[in-house]
Design a protein around this motif. Structure first.
Motif, PDB file in Angstrom:
ATOM      1  N   SER A   1      17.514 -33.017  16.940  1.00 56.10           N
ATOM      2  CA  SER A   1      16.813 -32.073  17.163  1.00 56.10           C
ATOM      3  C   SER A   1      16.032 -31.392  15.835  1.00 56.10           C
ATOM      4  O   SER A   1      15.180 -31.076  15.460  1.00 56.10           O
ATOM      5  CB  SER A   1      17.335 -30.939  18.093  1.00 56.10           C
ATOM      6  N   LEU A   2      17.149 -31.288  14.944  1.00 53.39           N
ATOM      7  CA  LEU A   2      16.957 -30.591  13.439  1.00 53.39           C
ATOM      8  C   LEU A   2      15.917 -31.576  12.769  1.00 53.39           C
ATOM      9  O   LEU A   2      14.798 -31.100  12.269  1.00 53.39           O
ATOM     10  CB  LEU A   2      17.925 -30.534  12.729  1.00 53.39           C
ATOM     11  N   GLN A   3      16.294 -32.869  12.755  1.00 55.09           N
ATOM     12  CA  GLN A   3      15.352 -33.787  11.985  1.00 55.09           C
ATOM     13  C   GLN A   3      14.127 -34.112  12.554  1.00 55.09           C
ATOM     14  O   GLN A   3      13.079 -33.877  11.722  1.00 55.09           O
ATOM     15  CB  GLN A   3      15.882 -35.346  11.951  1.00 55.09           C
TER      16      GLN A   3
ATOM     17  N   VAL B   1      10.559 -38.064  19.813  1.00 57.85           N
ATOM     18  CA  VAL B   1      11.735 -38.369  19.372  1.00 57.85           C
ATOM     19  C   VAL B   1      12.219 -39.698  19.650  1.00 57.85           C
ATOM     20  O   VAL B   1      12.702 -40.280  18.627  1.00 57.85           O
ATOM     21  CB  VAL B   1      12.960 -37.578  20.438  1.00 57.85           C
ATOM     22  N   ASN B   2      11.537 -40.437  20.520  1.00 62.79           N
ATOM     23  CA  ASN B   2      12.251 -42.009  20.860  1.00 62.79           C
ATOM     24  C   ASN B   2      11.233 -42.494  19.423  1.00 62.79           C
ATOM     25  O   ASN B   2      11.815 -43.737  19.084  1.00 62.79           O
ATOM     26  CB  ASN B   2      11.449 -42.399  21.959  1.00 62.79           C
ATOM     27  N   GLU B   3      10.343 -42.170  18.841  1.00 60.33           N
ATOM     28  CA  GLU B   3       9.675 -42.845  17.848  1.00 60.33           C
ATOM     29  C   GLU B   3      10.345 -42.607  16.651  1.00 60.33           C
ATOM     30  O   GLU B   3      10.303 -43.314  15.442  1.00 60.33           O
ATOM     31  CB  GLU B   3       8.299 -42.332  17.497  1.00 60.33           C
TER      32      GLU B   3
ATOM     33  N   LYS C   1      15.048 -43.882  12.585  1.00 60.49           N
ATOM     34  CA  LYS C   1      15.038 -43.137  11.233  1.00 60.49           C
ATOM     35  C   LYS C   1      16.078 -42.036  11.257  1.00 60.49           C
ATOM     36  O   LYS C   1      17.038 -42.306  10.162  1.00 60.49           O
ATOM     37  CB  LYS C   1      13.719 -42.628  11.023  1.00 60.49           C
ATOM     38  N   ILE C   2      16.337 -41.369  12.248  1.00 59.92           N
ATOM     39  CA  ILE C   2      17.379 -40.542  12.418  1.00 59.92           C
ATOM     40  C   ILE C   2      18.807 -40.970  12.322  1.00 59.92           C
ATOM     41  O   ILE C   2      19.784 -40.510  11.560  1.00 59.92           O
ATOM     42  CB  ILE C   2      17.198 -39.492  13.456  1.00 59.92           C
TER      43      ILE C   2
END
Length: 469
Positions: free
Chosen positions: A113-115, A132-134, A138-139
């Motif tokens: 959520s933060l990123q 978010v799924n994209e 990376k996260i």
């Protein structure tokens, strides 16, 4: 991911009652305007046919599964002859539809959520936000290279924020009437579906009536009856169908008690009762551990100030009296707001202040007479001396300490030989207004002597005569 222990229904209701109304419901997602593609009439007709065909095939698939379930129930019945096929089919259909447990919010959820917020903050205005799924890959790479201490430090605040957002989404109060109405309708539709399935499984009958709680929400009453038998029951028992009962209930909930015919006297009586209860609670809090039977207004000096060393400050009315003796609504509202806001309050005197108060309360009245004025050598006449003596007495009585408590003057008081104030008023600052001036407090007058005082009662006289005989 760890799962929370399933809470009982009572715990859920208790938790919701504690949090409902405490916070306003906040937005929990960001919506972008969707760019739609306009379809031609032929394309719309074609899609409509596709949806109808898909719906029909879905119903046929469900029917086929139901037939298979009943066939399986018939096979089980052959092994357990004492159980009817319908009961076996009902047992197969029985399953929990509602979610029984929820996942706890973890550190990785907070980090995602933060990123996501940080990455979307760099997106220019007007451009579509990244999902978010994209961003998940990376996260995840960033999360893998972090140590446990770094993970804790990075997610501590966001983790608490996510938990508050979840609670806010569950029990937060809607501030927009249209959003509240939409939430009510969608939730009730899901409840109706659950009740319909429950009726199919168990045969139970239901009646659901939901109305608005106030006129700030705009949606019509929601009435659901599981079958015509419920409607017939209410028609025979109450001479009214559930739909009409829903509208009646909605009208009552919107108007409430304020919509009923209440006389002015009833409103004033309720206000007096509420104010008296509020003042008594404030008095009990000021006294502390000592239990006070009731608040005394007539005789406040002897019953309250002398016993507990308590005075009243910032009394809003011109006269200190019981709220039941106040006759106007404006004065009652002023009295309520003064005590409710803490402007009017009880003050407990210190030991020194209480000793000074006792010295004045037990001493003679401090009123300067005309002779004293002449003896001072000011050369005024006797009439002027009497008038000036009363003013000087008022001046001396109004001399107070910083806390509003009477302190004795340097000169010792002498018995008054001039005009004295009424005996049923106490000229001391037991009760003060907002400017610090004393408010008149009535003393409890001496009781009237009974006409048969000192005479033996008839019962006692008769008993004494019988003993003599």
């Amino acid at each position: 991911m760890a799962r929370q222990k399933k809470a009982s229904n009572f715990d859920k209701l208790l938790h919701a009652s504690r949090r409902v109304g405490s916070t306003a419901r906040k937005p929990w997602r960001i919506r972008a305007k969707r760019i739609g593609i306009k379809l031609t009439a032929g394309q719309k007709s074609e899609r409509k046919k596709q949806r109808a065909a898909q719906k029909q095939s879905y119903k046929e698939a469900l029917l086929k599964v139901h037939q298979q379930i009943y066939a399986a129930a018939a096979e089980i019945h052959e092994r357990f002859i004492h159980l009817p096929t319908e009961l076996i089919a009902t047992d197969i259909f029985q399953s929990e539809r509602l979610q029984s447990s929820t996942k706890n919010v973890g550190r990785y959820n907070a980090f995602v959520s933060l990123q996501s917020k940080l990455m979307n903050a760099e997106v220019p205005e007007g451009q579509p936000r990244q999902k978010v799924n994209e961003l998940s890959k990376k996260i995840a790479k960033k999360w893998e290279v972090m140590s446990e201490e770094e993970k804790d430090a990075a997610t501590r605040e966001e983790l608490a924020h996510l938990r508050d957002r979840r609670a806010n989404k569950e029990v937060g109060e809607h501030r927009v009437s249209a959003t509240a109405a939409q939430d009510s309708v969608l939730t009730l539709q899901r409840v109706q579906e659950s009740l319909e399935r429950l009726t199919m499984r168990t045969g139970d009958e239901h009646l659901l009536i939901t109305t608005r709680g106030s006129n700030k929400v705009y949606h019509k009453p929601y009435v659901f009856a599981s079958s015509n038998r419920v409607v017939e029951f209410f028609s025979n028992a109450y001479k009214e169908i559930p739909a009409d009962m829903g509208y009646r209930m909605d009208a009552f909930m919107v108007s409430g008690v304020e919509g009923l015919a209440r006389t002015h006297v009833q409103i004033l009586a309720q206000m007096k009762k509420d104010i008296a209860g509020l003042i008594f609670r404030k008095l009990q809090e000021s006294v502390g551990n000592v239990k006070v039977g009731r608040m005394i207004y007539l005789g406040f000096e002897e019953q309250i100030t002398k016993r507990f060393g308590i005075v009243v400050k910032n009394w809003p009315l011109k006269e200190f009296k019981n709220p039941s003796c106040v006759s106007t609504k404006s004065e009652l509202e002023l009295l309520w707001h003064a005590w409710d806001s803490g402007t009017a309050h009880f003050y407990r005197m210190t030991t020194q202040e209480y000793s000074d108060w006792l010295a004045i309360a037990s001493g003679p009245a401090v009123i300067q007479s005309g002779d004293d004025r002449q003896g001072s050598g000011d050369g005024s006449s006797s009439g002027e001396a009497e008038t000036g003596g009363q003013a000087a007495a008022d001046e001396r009585l109004s001399s107070t300490s910083g806390s509003g408590i009477q302190v004795p003057s340097g000169a010792s008081p002498s018995p008054a030989s001039g005009l004295a104030p009424p005996s049923n008023f106490v000229a001391m600052n037991m009760v003060t207004d907002s400017s610090g001036d004393a408010v008149a407090v009535r003393k409890r007058g001496s009781r009237k002597k009974h006409s048969d005082a000192g005479k033996p009662r008839k019962g006692r006289a008769g008993a004494a005569g019988n003993e003599a005989v």
